[in-house]
Design a protein around this motif. Structure first.
Motif, PDB file in Angstrom:
ATOM      1  N   HIS A 101      -9.409  55.183   2.422  1.00 51.47           N
ATOM      2  CA  HIS A 101      -9.678  55.865   3.679  1.00 51.47           C
ATOM      3  C   HIS A 101      -9.290  57.340   3.670  1.00 51.47           C
ATOM      4  O   HIS A 101      -9.662  58.078   4.560  1.00 51.47           O
ATOM      5  N   HIS A 102      -8.546  57.744   2.680  1.00 52.56           N
ATOM      6  CA  HIS A 102      -8.200  59.162   2.634  1.00 52.56           C
ATOM      7  C   HIS A 102      -8.875  59.863   1.443  1.00 52.56           C
ATOM      8  O   HIS A 102      -9.554  60.851   1.595  1.00 52.56           O
ATOM      9  N   MET A 103      -8.696  59.289   0.242  1.00 60.81           N
ATOM     10  CA  MET A 103      -9.287  59.926  -0.938  1.00 60.81           C
ATOM     11  C   MET A 103     -10.760  59.598  -1.091  1.00 60.81           C
ATOM     12  O   MET A 103     -11.503  60.295  -1.765  1.00 60.81           O
ATOM     13  N   LYS A 104     -11.175  58.489  -0.537  1.00 57.19           N
ATOM     14  CA  LYS A 104     -12.549  58.001  -0.671  1.00 57.19           C
ATOM     15  C   LYS A 104     -12.942  57.815  -2.145  1.00 57.19           C
ATOM     16  O   LYS A 104     -14.057  58.098  -2.557  1.00 57.19           O
ATOM     17  N   ALA A 105     -11.982  57.397  -2.914  1.00 56.83           N
ATOM     18  CA  ALA A 105     -12.225  56.999  -4.303  1.00 56.83           C
ATOM     19  C   ALA A 105     -11.182  55.943  -4.577  1.00 56.83           C
ATOM     20  O   ALA A 105     -10.020  56.135  -4.235  1.00 56.83           O
ATOM     21  N   VAL A 106     -11.576  54.819  -5.156  1.00 59.01           N
ATOM     22  CA  VAL A 106     -10.618  53.732  -5.243  1.00 59.01           C
ATOM     23  C   VAL A 106     -10.623  53.041  -6.606  1.00 59.01           C
ATOM     24  O   VAL A 106     -11.652  52.885  -7.247  1.00 59.01           O
ATOM     25  N   HIS A 107      -9.436  52.693  -7.010  1.00 56.53           N
ATOM     26  CA  HIS A 107      -9.192  51.862  -8.196  1.00 56.53           C
ATOM     27  C   HIS A 107      -9.687  50.476  -7.811  1.00 56.53           C
ATOM     28  O   HIS A 107      -9.000  49.693  -7.184  1.00 56.53           O
ATOM     29  N   ALA A 108     -10.963  50.191  -8.143  1.00 57.43           N
ATOM     30  CA  ALA A 108     -11.635  49.033  -7.550  1.00 57.43           C
ATOM     31  C   ALA A 108     -11.428  47.767  -8.354  1.00 57.43           C
ATOM     32  O   ALA A 108     -12.327  46.965  -8.498  1.00 57.43           O
ATOM     33  N   ASP A 109     -10.269  47.593  -8.906  1.00 61.31           N
ATOM     34  CA  ASP A 109     -10.074  46.451  -9.795  1.00 61.31           C
ATOM     35  C   ASP A 109      -8.711  45.808  -9.546  1.00 61.31           C
ATOM     36  O   ASP A 109      -7.902  45.713 -10.447  1.00 61.31           O
ATOM     37  N   PRO A 110      -8.465  45.374  -8.304  1.00 57.78           N
ATOM     38  CA  PRO A 110      -7.117  44.890  -8.018  1.00 57.78           C
ATOM     39  C   PRO A 110      -6.917  43.460  -8.503  1.00 57.78           C
ATOM     40  O   PRO A 110      -6.635  42.579  -7.721  1.00 57.78           O
ATOM     41  N   HIS A 111      -7.106  43.210  -9.809  1.00 53.74           N
ATOM     42  CA  HIS A 111      -6.752  41.864 -10.263  1.00 53.74           C
ATOM     43  C   HIS A 111      -5.336  41.903 -10.816  1.00 53.74           C
ATOM     44  O   HIS A 111      -4.862  42.944 -11.273  1.00 53.74           O
ATOM     45  N   PRO A 112      -4.650  40.765 -10.754  1.00 54.95           N
ATOM     46  CA  PRO A 112      -3.202  40.759 -11.015  1.00 54.95           C
ATOM     47  C   PRO A 112      -2.839  41.342 -12.381  1.00 54.95           C
ATOM     48  O   PRO A 112      -1.740  41.885 -12.536  1.00 54.95           O
ATOM     49  N   GLY A 113      -3.737  41.272 -13.345  1.00 51.95           N
ATOM     50  CA  GLY A 113      -3.426  41.789 -14.670  1.00 51.95           C
ATOM     51  C   GLY A 113      -3.205  43.291 -14.694  1.00 51.95           C
ATOM     52  O   GLY A 113      -2.683  43.834 -15.662  1.00 51.95           O
ATOM     53  N   ASN A 114      -3.609  43.979 -13.646  1.00 53.49           N
ATOM     54  CA  ASN A 114      -3.480  45.434 -13.629  1.00 53.49           C
ATOM     55  C   ASN A 114      -2.186  45.936 -13.013  1.00 53.49           C
ATOM     56  O   ASN A 114      -1.998  47.132 -12.859  1.00 53.49           O
ATOM     57  N   PHE A 115      -1.314  45.005 -12.624  1.00 46.41           N
ATOM     58  CA  PHE A 115      -0.080  45.420 -11.964  1.00 46.41           C
ATOM     59  C   PHE A 115       1.139  44.852 -12.669  1.00 46.41           C
ATOM     60  O   PHE A 115       1.116  43.741 -13.176  1.00 46.41           O
ATOM     61  N   ILE A 116       2.188  45.660 -12.701  1.00 43.77           N
ATOM     62  CA  ILE A 116       3.466  45.224 -13.244  1.00 43.77           C
ATOM     63  C   ILE A 116       4.490  45.310 -12.116  1.00 43.77           C
ATOM     64  O   ILE A 116       4.678  46.373 -11.523  1.00 43.77           O
ATOM     65  N   LEU A 117       5.107  44.189 -11.808  1.00 50.96           N
ATOM     66  CA  LEU A 117       6.057  44.165 -10.699  1.00 50.96           C
ATOM     67  C   LEU A 117       7.462  44.014 -11.254  1.00 50.96           C
ATOM     68  O   LEU A 117       7.654  43.360 -12.280  1.00 50.96           O
TER      69      LEU A 117
END
Lengths: 443, 212
Positions: free
Chosen positions: A275-291
C-alpha cells in the motif's frame, strides 16, 4: 522464434524425459482413483481425503524430480490453499524444502564460469552438500573472514526450461487438478513473466537492496547483507541468518508475545510494500523466512517482486472500502472494472458470480475492517476454506470461457493467501492498521 | 624442441580458429611459420598424427587438472566422472573449431564408434575410467555383475563421445545445456551401474527358477 526452436532441438532428451514423467503421474493418479472406487464399493465413505492424499503424494514426487519451474508451480498451488483440497496443499508445502541436489562438480563449474574461481578459493569454508533446496537452485553454507554466509546456486538452464515446463504443466493442471482452461492460460502468462525474473539473481540482488532499505524502519525485521562480489546471474551470496523456518520454529513453542511480534512485523512489512511502495515481495511461502526466538523476522528471498500498477491498485483495493458491502450497485461496477463480471454474461451467471465475489471480499477484507485481528482464530480460516470449496463447485466459474479477474491480481491474491496462512500458523494476534488509508479512491 | 612442438600445435589450432578448416598442406603450413616441411616431418608423419596428439594432450591435461583439485580425493566416483566431464568441456573450449571440424568430418558417423583421431585420447581416458570403476566397485557405489562389469569403463567412454557431440551442437548461452546434459547422463549412467530394481528382479527370477 528461430532461437527458441534451436534451443529446444538441443535438449530433446530432457523434454521427452519430463513429458514421460508427467505421463507417469497421470497414470498413477488414475490408479489411485481406481483404488479409491474399489475401496468405496467395499467400504463406502472411506473418504476422499485419503484419495487426495495419495494423489498429492504422487504428484509431488514427480514435481520434485522436475525441479525448476514445475516445482515453483507446485509451490504456487500450495499457496492458493483454497484452490486445492487440503491434502494436496499439505503435500505441496513440502516442495518448499526438498528437491534432489546439484552435484558438487557442477557447483564448482558454475563458480569457475561466473566468478573465475572455485568456491574453495573464494571462501574459507564451503559445504560440499547443499544445506537447503531453493525452488530453482540450492543453498550452500560458507564462511569468509569469520562470517557465515548462505550461497544460493542455480540449476543450469532453468531460464530456458521455464516455458517448456509451463506448457507441460498446463494440461496437467487442467485435467488432474480440475482447473478451468481459461483461468490456467491467464495464470501461465503471468507466472512465466515472474519465473523468468526469478531466475535472474542479479535482479534479485538489486530488488533485495531496494526493499530492505525502504522497509528498514519496521521493527523486528531483519535482512541479510548481500555480497555483490560473490554473486552473479547464477550465484547469490548473502549473510547466513540464524534461526529456523516456520515449522521448526513453531515446534519450540514460542510464547504468544513472540509470535505476535513476528506476526506484526510480517503484517507491517507486507502492508507497507503493497500500500505504500506498490511493489511487493510476492512470495510469502514459509521457506522464505527465518524466525528466531527473539521475535525477529528474517526475509531471505526476493525472487518474485511484483510491481503493482497504479490504475490496477486503485481498481482492486477500492474493494477494501467497507461501504461497498452495503451498496451492491457500486460493488458490481467495481467487479466489472476488474473483469470479474462481464456485462454480456447471463443474468444467472452474474448473480452467482456476484454472490461468490461479495463473500470473498467480505471474508478477505475482514482483517482490514478492524483495528486488531486474531489470526489464530481457526473459525475464520475454516470459513475461508469452506468458501474455497464452495466457489470451486460454482458452475459459472468452473465452465467460464472468459478469464475472471485481472491478471495482476494473481500475485496479490497469492500474497494475501500466503500472508494470512502464515499468520494463522503463527496464531498471531496483531494490529491490522494499514497504509491503505493513506490512499484515495474514487468510487 | 619442446617449444617447437608447442609452436606447431598452437599455430595449427589458430589456423582452425581463423579458417574453420585444416591448413591446405604441410608445406604451406610450415611456410607460414617460416620453416620447411622437413622440420614438421621430424615429429609427425602427417596432420592425422598431429590431430591424435592434440586430442591426447586434451585428455592428459583434463585428467591432471581434475586430480589436482583438493576435493578430488573426497569425491564419490560419480563426482569424479562429473568433474572430468566439466573440465573436459573447459579444456576443449580453445579448440572449438578444431573439435568441430574433426567431428563433422569423421568417417564413421555412428555414436559409440571411436573415430581414429581419438585413439590416444581414448587410451588416456580408459585408464582413468578403469581407475574410477574399480574404486566404485570397492566402495560398492558400483555393483559387480558377472560379464557386464567388464564393460562399465566402455560405457563411460560412450558417454564421453555422446557429450562431445552434444557440446558441438550446443548453442545455449554459456553452454548451459551441455552442463545439464552432463549432469543428467552421469546420473543416469551411475544409477544404472549402482544397485537397481533390475538386480533384485533378476535375483528373484533366478531364485524362483532354481526352485523348479
Amino acid at each position: 522464434m528461430a532461437k527458441e526452436i534451436k534451443s529446444q532441438e538441443s535438449i530433446p532428451a530432457s523434454k521427452v524425459q519430463r513429458a514421460a514423467r508427467f505421463m507417469r503421474t497421470g497414470v498413477k493418479v488414475g490408479k489411485n482413483y481406481i483404488r479409491h472406487y474399489a475401496r468405496n464399493t467395499v467400504k463406502p465413505g472411506s473418504g476422499k481425503d485419503q484419495l487426495h492424499e495419495e494423489n498429492a503424494r504422487d504428484i509431488y514426487d514427480s514435481l520434485s524430480e522436475l525441479k525448476g519451474s514445475a516445482l515453483k508451480i507446485a509451490q504456487m498451488m500450495s499457496m492458493d490453499k483454497n484452490m486445492l483440497p487440503a491434502a494436496y496443499s499439505e503435500r505441496f508445502q513440502m516442495a518448499q524444502y526438498s528437491a534432489p541436489p546439484l552435484s558438487y562438480p557442477l557447483v564448482v563449474r558454475t563458480f569457475n564460469k561466473d566468478l573465475g574461481k572455485s568456491p574453495d578459493n573464494l571462501f574459507d569454508t564451503f559445504t560440499k552438500n547443499a544445506v537447503n533446496a531453493a525452488s530453482i537452485g540450492q543453498v550452500h553454507q560458507a564462511t569468509k573472514d569469520g562470517k557465515k554466509m548462505a550461497v544460493k546456486v542455480q540449476y543450469p538452464g532453468v531460464a530456458q526450461s521455464v516455458s517448456s515446463d509451463l506448457k507441460m504443466v498446463k494440461p496437467f493442471a487442467v485435467n488432474i487438478l480440475g482447473l478451468n482452461d481459461v483461468d490456467v492460460n491467464h495464470y501461465m502468462d503471468e507466472v512465466e513473466t515472474m519465473l523468468l525474473a526469478e531466475t535472474d539473481y542479479e535482479l534479485e540482488l538489486k530488488r533485495s537492496k531496494e526493499i530492505s532499505e525502504a522497509t528498514s524502519h519496521i521493527p523486528n525485521l531483519r535482512f541479510p547483507k548481500y555480497y555483490k562480489d560473490f554473486s552473479s546471474r547464477n550465484i547469490l551470496t548473502m549473510d547466513w541468518l540464524e534461526g529456523a523456518h516456520l515449522d521448526v520454529f513453531l515446534k519450540t513453542n514460542p510464547s504468544q508475545e513472540i509470535r505476535n511480534k513476528i506476526g506484526q512485523a510480517m503484517w507491517t512489512f507486507y502492508d507497507y510494500q503493497i500500500h505504500h511502495m506498490k511493489a511487493v515481495h510476492a512470495d510469502p511461502h514459509p521457506g522464505n523466512f527465518i524466525l528466531n526466538e527473539e521475535g525477529k523476522l528474517g526475509v531471505i528471498d526476493f525472487g518474485a517482486v511484483k510491481d503493482i500498477p497504479d490504475d490496477f491498485y486503485n481498481k482492486y483495493f477500492v474493494l477494501l472500502d467497507s461501504s461497498l458491502l452495503e451498496d451492491d450497485d457500486k460493488l458490481m461496477k467495481v467487479f466489472i472494472n476488474l473483469k470479474f463480471v462481464y456485462e454480456e454474461d447471463t443474468q444467472k451467471d452474474i448473480d452467482e458470480i456476484f454472490n461468490i465475489l461479495k463473500t470473498m471480499v467480505e471474508l478477505l477484507g475482514r482483517p482490514f475492517r478492524v483495528d486488531q485481528f486474531d489470526f489464530g482464530n481457526d473459525d475464520y480460516f475454516k470459513e475461508i476454506y469452506e468458501f474455497g470449496e464452495e466457489s470451486s463447485k460454482a458452475k459459472a466459474l468452473k465452465f467460464s470461457k472468459k478469464p475472471r479477474g485481472a491478471r495482476d491480481g494473481l500475485y496479490l491474491n497469492r500474497t494475501y493467501f500466503g500472508l494470512y496462512s502464515i499468520l494463522n500458523q503463527l496464531k498471531a494476534n496483531i494490529s491490522t492498521k494499514s497504509f491503505w488509508h493513506e490512499n484515495k479512491f474514487d468510487l | 624442441m619442446k617449444n617447437f612442438i608447442q609452436k606447431i600445435k598452437k599455430n595449427y589450432r589458430d589456423h582452425f580458429n581463423m579458417t574453420n578448416k585444416p591448413p591446405r598442406s604441410i608445406s604451406t603450413f610450415m611456410q607460414d611459420m617460416g620453416e620447411d616441411e622437413e622440420a614438421f616431418k621430424k615429429y609427425y608423419k602427417s596432420f592425422s598424427d598431429l590431430d591424435k596428439e592434440i586430442w591426447k594432450d586434451i585428455a592428459v591435461s583434463t585428467i591432471t587438472r581434475v586430480k589436482a583439485e583438493d576435493v578430488y580425493i573426497d569425491y564419490a566416483v560419480r563426482e569424479k566422472m562429473l568433474s572430468f566431464l566439466y573440465t573436459l568441456v573447459e579444456e576443449m573450449k580453445p579448440y572449438r573449431a578444431f573439435v568441430n571440424y574433426q567431428f563433422k568430418h569423421k568417417k564413421n558417423g555412428r555414436i559409440g564408434i571411436t573415430p581414429k583421431f581419438l585413439d590416444d585420447f581414448k587410451t588416456e581416458f580408459m585408464s582413468f575410467s578403469h581407475e574410477i570403476v574399480n574404486e566404485g566397485l570397492d566402495t560398492t557405489e558400483i555393483i559387480n555383475r558377472p560379464f557386464i562389469s567388464e564393460k562399465y569403463a566402455d560405457a563411460l567412454w560412450v558417454e564421453v563421445l555422446f557429450l562431445i557431440s552434444f557440446w558441438i551442437r550446443d548453442n545455449s548461452a554459456n553452454g548451459e545445456s551441455t552442463d545439464a546434459a552432463i549432469e543428467k547422463t552421469s546420473n543416469f549412467a551411475f544409477d544404472l551401474l549402482g544397485q537397481t530394481p533390475l538386480d533384485s528382479a533378476f535375483d528373484l527370477v533366478k531364485f524362483l527358477f532354481q526352485r523348479k
